[in-house]
Design an enzyme around this catalytic site. Structure first.
Site, PDB file in Angstrom:
ATOM      1  CD1 TRP A   1      29.702  64.156  65.842  1.00 33.34           C
ATOM      2  CD2 TRP A   1      27.611  63.727  66.515  1.00 33.34           C
ATOM      3  NE1 TRP A   1      29.125  65.336  66.230  1.00 33.34           N
ATOM      4  CE2 TRP A   1      27.837  65.108  66.644  1.00 33.34           C
ATOM      5  CE3 TRP A   1      26.366  63.222  66.873  1.00 33.34           C
ATOM      6  CZ2 TRP A   1      26.885  65.984  67.120  1.00 33.34           C
ATOM      7  CZ3 TRP A   1      25.407  64.092  67.340  1.00 33.34           C
ATOM      8  CH2 TRP A   1      25.670  65.460  67.463  1.00 33.34           C
TER       9      TRP A   1
ATOM     10  CG  ASP B   1      22.858  61.245  62.734  1.00 32.99           C
ATOM     11  OD1 ASP B   1      22.252  62.160  62.150  1.00 32.99           O
ATOM     12  OD2 ASP B   1      23.735  61.457  63.595  1.00 32.99           O
TER      13      ASP B   1
ATOM     14  CE  LYS C   1      26.506  69.436  60.399  1.00 33.40           C
ATOM     15  NZ  LYS C   1      27.604  69.626  61.287  1.00 33.40           N
TER      16      LYS C   1
HETATM   17  C1  LMR Z   1      30.374  67.956  63.949  1.00 35.62           C
HETATM   18  O1  LMR Z   1      30.424  66.719  63.963  1.00 35.62           O
HETATM   19  O2  LMR Z   1      31.389  68.660  64.007  1.00 35.62           O
HETATM   20  C2  LMR Z   1      29.055  68.643  63.833  1.00 35.62           C
HETATM   21  O3  LMR Z   1      28.040  67.697  63.721  1.00 35.62           O
HETATM   22  C3  LMR Z   1      28.822  69.667  64.889  1.00 35.62           C
HETATM   23  C4  LMR Z   1      28.580  69.086  66.232  1.00 35.62           C
HETATM   24  O4  LMR Z   1      27.555  69.417  66.830  1.00 35.62           O
HETATM   25  O5  LMR Z   1      29.408  68.300  66.733  1.00 35.62           O
END
Ligand code: LMR
Length: 400
Positions: free
Chosen positions: A130, A211, A246
């Site tokens: 992420w 996570d 979510k």
């Molecule tokens: C995402 O990956 O799109 C979500 O977890 C929202 C974010 O805060 O990035």
């Protein structure tokens, strides 16, 4: 003093939603940010949440501060959900925990906790991960390194590469893992692989940090905790950051938690004091509303049952969209086998589209996906699916 400050770059995910919101094209589709949408393209408030919020409004007696680590009942309910009620880590009082402002807040608290209490520890994250993970942990001043995760040639987990890298991580470092529904790839280890990963890290003396933001979006609320529970063995230490954005659709309420499992109850007591100290200097104590809602739903047999059914319905809709997307790509004549999309789990699909193709999708078709090629399948609907598949067909065709 302030005039010389340059603008910051747009956020890799939320920056796209800002751009989407100001895009005047009526055909636009936002498949960037990980937000669940129903078949009408809306992100509704769950009925169980509405009921709980109404009851809370009637009962509310004070707006005084919560304790530094948040509501104790909420923290206990979260630990039951994560580890399973009656688990040895709970019964043995081995958990220090905190209610946090969302999953991102939990990650930041975890990062600050590591920086303050494990000096010299490097944090290892999957490649890819992420995009906000590096932002959060860099801001804590932690050194970051990557381990391989995804085999893009075969659209699968690079398990051999991952395990080989984990076996070389020095003792005393921290490894960040996605507890389920890996973001952005949608590819998770199997149960057997989780067990093996857990024992490799334990043997090496490396601390796992999970996570866990998508519980219930892969196979089920209990089933998705299997990876996390593989780490929660007798005497094992780990950290878990979780989120209700979510699975409770409580995005804007910012409801998350951090659980730190210590070796013993005595150790957990010390960890709790250090955790409280970190929170006090970051934001003092958490906001109450979202956690009160989650606590109420989890503690009411009726509301909890409704919630479990709601999560199952979200999961089913996403999986239907996965299949619909694969069929839509075939109908749009997009060359290649996309059946791997139906194997991916959670909200996201890693499409394999290049940065240029992602840009063409946005510029020419008003379809917004993340630069890595990540598509939020939970944003596909029966109405936009054909349009999106054809737009992808167009940009893939241009590149051939
Ligand atoms: C995402 O990956 O799109 C979500 O977890 C929202 C974010 O805060 O990035």
């Amino acid at each position: 003093m302030l005039e010389q400050i340059e603008p910051a770059p747009a956020d890799a995910i939320l920056g796209l939603t800002a751009a989407f919101n100001s895009d005047p094209r009526s055909e636009k589709v936002n498949l960037s940010v990980g937000v669940y949408k129903d078949e009408h393209g809306k992100t509704p408030i769950l009925d169980c949440v509405r009921t709980a919020a109404t009851e809370l409004a009637a009962e509310a007696a004070t707006k005084s501060y919560l304790p530094i680590p948040g509501l104790v009942e909420y923290r206990e309910a979260v630990c039951d959900l994560l580890f399973g009620s009656g688990h040895e880590v709970i019964e043995g009082k081995r958990i220090a925990s905190a209610q946090t402002p969302g999953g991102t807040g939990a990650l930041r608290v975890a990062g600050e906790f590591i920086k303050a209490n494990l000096p010299g520890a490097t944090l290892w994250h999957s490649d890819p991960t992420w995009p906000n993970h590096p932002n959060v942990f860099n801001a804590c001043g932690l050194p970051l390194k990557k381990y391989p995760y995804f085999d893009s040639q075969n659209d699968r987990l690079d398990y051999e590469g991952m395990l080989a890298a984990l076996k070389k991580i020095p003792a005393g470092d921290v490894v960040l893992l996605h507890g389920c529904c890996h973001n952005p790839t949608g590819v998770d280890p199997t149960g057997q692989q989780w067990t093996e990963i857990a024992s490799v890290l334990r043997e090496r003396g490396v601390l796992p940090l999970l996570d866990f933001a998508y519980q219930g979006f892969a196979d089920g609320i209990e089933e998705d905790a299997a990876g996390l529970r593989a780490f929660s063995t007798e005497g094992a230490e780990l950290m878990v950051c979780s989120s209700f954005s979510k699975n409770f659709s409580l995005y804007r309420e910012r409801v998350g938690a951090l659980a730190i499992v210590g070796k013993t109850a005595e150790s957990a007591s010390a960890l709790q004091t250090q955790l409280n100290a970190v929170i006090r200097r970051l934001y003092s104590n958490p906001p109450a509303h979202g956690a009160e809602i989650v606590n109420k739903v989890l503690r009411s047999a009726t509301l909890r049952e409704q919630w479990i059914a709601d999560v199952a319905a979200m999961r089913r809709r996403i999986n239907n969209m996965r299949q619909g997307f694969v069929d839509g790509l075939a109908e749009a004549g997009v060359p290649g086998d996309f059946s791997f999309i139906t194997q991916q789990r959670g909200m996201f699909s890693f499409s394999g589209l290049s940065k240029e193709q992602v840009e063409s999708l946005r510029d020419e078709h008003a379809v917004y996906i993340v630069g890595s090629g990540r598509i939020n399948v939970a944003g596909l609907t029966p109405t936009n699916l054909k349009y999106v598949a054809e737009a992808i067909g167009d940009v893939v065709g241009q590149a051939v």
